[in-house]
Design a protein around this motif. Structure first.
Motif, short mmCIF file in Angstrom:
data_model
loop_
_atom_site.label_atom_id
_atom_site.label_comp_id
_atom_site.label_asym_id
_atom_site.label_seq_id
_atom_site.Cartn_x
_atom_site.Cartn_y
_atom_site.Cartn_z
N MET A 1 10.25 20.40 36.44
CA MET A 1 10.67 19.22 37.20
C MET A 1 9.89 19.16 38.50
O MET A 1 9.71 20.17 39.17
CB MET A 1 12.16 19.30 37.50
N ALA A 2 9.41 18.02 38.90
CA ALA A 2 8.58 17.87 40.11
C ALA A 2 9.42 18.05 41.35
O ALA A 2 9.04 18.69 42.29
CB ALA A 2 7.90 16.53 40.10
N ASP A 3 10.61 17.43 41.32
CA ASP A 3 11.48 17.53 42.49
C ASP A 3 12.40 18.72 42.32
O ASP A 3 12.76 19.11 41.22
CB ASP A 3 12.33 16.26 42.63
N GLY A 33 15.27 21.48 37.95
CA GLY A 33 14.84 21.07 39.27
C GLY A 33 15.38 21.94 40.36
O GLY A 33 15.20 21.64 41.55
N PHE A 34 16.08 22.98 39.94
CA PHE A 34 16.56 23.90 40.96
C PHE A 34 15.46 24.95 41.23
O PHE A 34 14.43 24.97 40.56
CB PHE A 34 17.86 24.57 40.51
N LYS A 35 15.73 25.85 42.16
CA LYS A 35 14.73 26.86 42.51
C LYS A 35 14.49 27.84 41.37
O LYS A 35 13.49 28.56 41.34
CB LYS A 35 15.15 27.61 43.79
N SER A 36 15.48 27.86 40.43
CA SER A 36 15.29 28.68 39.24
C SER A 36 15.93 27.98 38.04
O SER A 36 16.72 27.05 38.20
CB SER A 36 15.94 30.06 39.44
N GLY A 66 21.76 34.58 38.63
CA GLY A 66 21.10 33.28 38.62
C GLY A 66 22.09 32.14 38.41
O GLY A 66 23.31 32.32 38.48
N ILE A 67 21.52 30.95 38.18
CA ILE A 67 22.36 29.76 37.97
C ILE A 67 22.80 29.73 36.49
O ILE A 67 21.96 29.84 35.59
CB ILE A 67 21.60 28.47 38.32
#
Length: 577
Positions: A1-3, A33-36, A66-67
């Motif tokens: 994801m770009a964002d 799109g999250f940091k992981s 993690g998420i």
């Protein structure tokens, strides 16, 4: 994801979209799109995804490892929203029946299981309840367990906390109404349709034709007579019928099966004509008619009046029996009633066809008494020819003769033909006219003014009745009974006395003979006057006409009571002297 998104801004349970980035042994890692990446248990996927597949997941939270996300929770939440939406719109939902639910019910000393409904898996762990009354349009006619593990469409009819109340029946009813509407929009009288037998009674059958009830009357099932309907049709049979009537308002059609077959009556009519000889089996007998089976689906009717030219049939039950084979001639075809009228007597010539050649008015016939009533006797003259003698044509002398005493059944009689009535098929006869009218003969032999002799047969206050012989009676009114004045008829005349009188008038049609003894006495007086002047002896001439009549045995003066002497002129003269 770009964002990239800050995980802290996501609420637990929120649904996000992402793409599969990596597939591990137990987890699928999704780039959202999250940091992981978000790890999702592989077991929550119906089938193993491919890298790059887009998926929707619910974020559970961020943990040390993690998420973590859940596809099952996302699917369930979406499914729940979908079910709520379809409840509001009335759209059907799919589900699989997973369990039949029973409840025990105590009846007497027995415990029985009663079906309450079914548990339905709507997907994503959501369950629905299907009541037993909402499974079919009617009652459940099969084993309830046959529904288990089968997928159906349902309509959500109620929504409770954590559970949906379902109905399959509602969808079936809607589908049925659509079919009915389409059916009635296109069906018309004369169409051939196919249906399944769903009900049989003794008078009619009900078919299911595209969801519409089609009523088939037993009378329209076959041209042939059906004794046992269950031998012809069975529940579940598929049969083709013709539409006879459409009743959209009440939601049914009337149909017939025999109407798609050849009409045996029409076939019979096309191959037969009036006057043809036919035979058949008697299938019913009543007093006035019998029903004859001439062919399959073709009935003939024999009326009692068509049985014999001569016999008056009071009841055909005494003449023919059910099961008997009879022959007859076709008289006519009744298309409206679908009957062939036949006659047995028509096998022989009609004796009335040339009746005028055989019998004439004034002819004397001889026959046997068939029937005696109070008003007439009926005489059989020949086969099929009968005559009637009314009571007033039996005797000249008796106004109302007792026919039952005068005649007996089977007695031979002679009579004169008075009238021939072809329309009523009767000869009108007279017995008394064989002798002629005695009053007419009397008139011809004794014209007005004639002197006749008779015997007093009855003395009344105002007249005497005189028997003139030959069945003729006359009467003398009191005013014409004598030249004597003030007589009393009962003192002067007795039954059995011989009398002579002059005929005053004779009316043969009314049986009237009026007489006058007084006129006879006057006639004698006139003759006596001539004798007195011309031919009587001298000693008589010196007397009176009364003296002459006394010599002839006639008293023309008033009677004198016994003990009294009538005064003469000579006696009056002496007394005056």
């Amino acid at each position: 994801m770009a964002d990239s998104f800050d995980i802290s801004q996501i609420t637990p349970g929120q649904i996000v979209k992402g793409r599969v980035a990596y597939i591990g042994e137990r987890d699928v890692f999704v780039e959202c799109g999250f940091k992981s990446e978000v790890s999702v248990p592989l077991a929550e996927f119906d089938q193993k995804p491919n890298i790059g597949d887009e998926v929707e997941i619910a974020i559970i939270g961020e943990f040390a490892q993690g998420i973590v996300g859940s596809k099952a929770k996302a699917d369930r939440k979406q499914k729940l929203a979908e079910l709520k939406e379809k409840f509001n719109t009335g759209e059907p939902v799919k589900g699989t029946i997973v369990k039949a639910l029973f409840a025990e019910q105590i009846i007497g000393d027995s415990r029985i299981k009663v079906l309450k409904g079914f548990l339905v898996d709507l997907g994503t762990g959501l369950k629905g309840f299907l009541p037993a009354s909402q499974v079919e349009l009617g009652k459940i006619k099969v084993d309830p367990l046959t529904y288990v593990n089968k997928e159906f469409e349902f309509k959500i009819i109620n929504k409770k906390e954590g559970q949906f109340i379902l109905s399959r029946k509602a969808l079936l009813q809607e589908e049925l109404e659509r079919k009915k509407k389409d059916f009635f929009a296109n069906v018309k009288v004369g169409d051939e349709v196919t249906g399944v037998v769903k009900k049989i009674t003794q008078k009619y059958i009900v078919l299911d034709v595209e969801g519409v009830n089609a009523v088939l009357s037993i009378a329209d099932l076959s041209w042939k007579k059906i004794d046992d309907i269950n031998s012809v049709v069975h529940l579940g049979d598929t049969i083709t019928v013709k539409v006879l009537a459409v009743n959209e308002e009440k939601g049914f059609i009337r149909v017939g099966r025999k109407q798609i077959e050849k009409d045996p009556f029409v076939e019979f009519q096309n191959t037969h004509k009036e006057g043809d000889l036919v035979s058949g089996k008697v299938i019913a007998v009543r007093d006035r008619y019998a029903v004859i089976e001439l062919a399959d689906g073709v009935k003939g009717v024999l009326l009692a009046t068509d049985y014999s030219w001569s016999t008056k049939v009071r009841s055909l039950k005494t003449e023919i029996k059910v099961g008997e084979i009879v022959k007859g001639k076709i008289i006519n075809f009744d298309t409206e009633k679908r009957l062939v009228r036949i006659g047995i007597k028509q096998l022989l010539p009609d004796p009335w066809e040339n009746i005028e050649e055989r019998y004439k008015r004034g002819q004397i016939i001889r026959g046997r008494v068939n029937t005696i009533t109070d008003r007439a006797i009926f005489v059989g003259i020949m086969e099929g020819v009968e005559g009637v003698v009314p009571r007033n044509e039996v005797s000249w002398n008796e106004e109302e003769p007792n026919l039952r005493k005068m005649f007996s059944k089977g007695q031979m009689v002679e009579a004169l033909i008075v009238k021939i009535n072809k329309e009523r098929r009767l000869l009108y006869l007279s017995i008394k006219r064989l002798e002629g009218n005695p009053w007419q003969r009397f008139k011809e032999m004794n014209p007005k003014g004639s002197v006749v002799e008779g015997v007093v047969s009855e003395v009344r206050d105002d007249r005497i009745i005189v028997d003139l012989g030959g069945g003729v009676t006359g009467y003398v009114l009191a005013s014409n009974a004598s030249m004597e004045r003030g007589i009393v008829l009962s003192e002067k005349f007795k039954v059995g006395d011989p009398v002579k009188a002059v005929v005053v008038r004779v009316v043969p049609e009314e049986k009237i003979v009026e007489l006058s003894i007084k006129a006879y006495e006057k006639k004698l007086i006139d003759e006596a006057k001539k004798d007195f002047v011309v031919s009587e002896p001298t000693e008589v001439k010196k007397g009176t006409i009364a003296d002459l009549l006394k010599l002839k045995g006639i008293n023309v003066v008033s009677s004198t009571p016994k003990g009294e002497k009538k005064e003469t002129k000579r006696g009056r003269k002496k007394s005056s002297e």
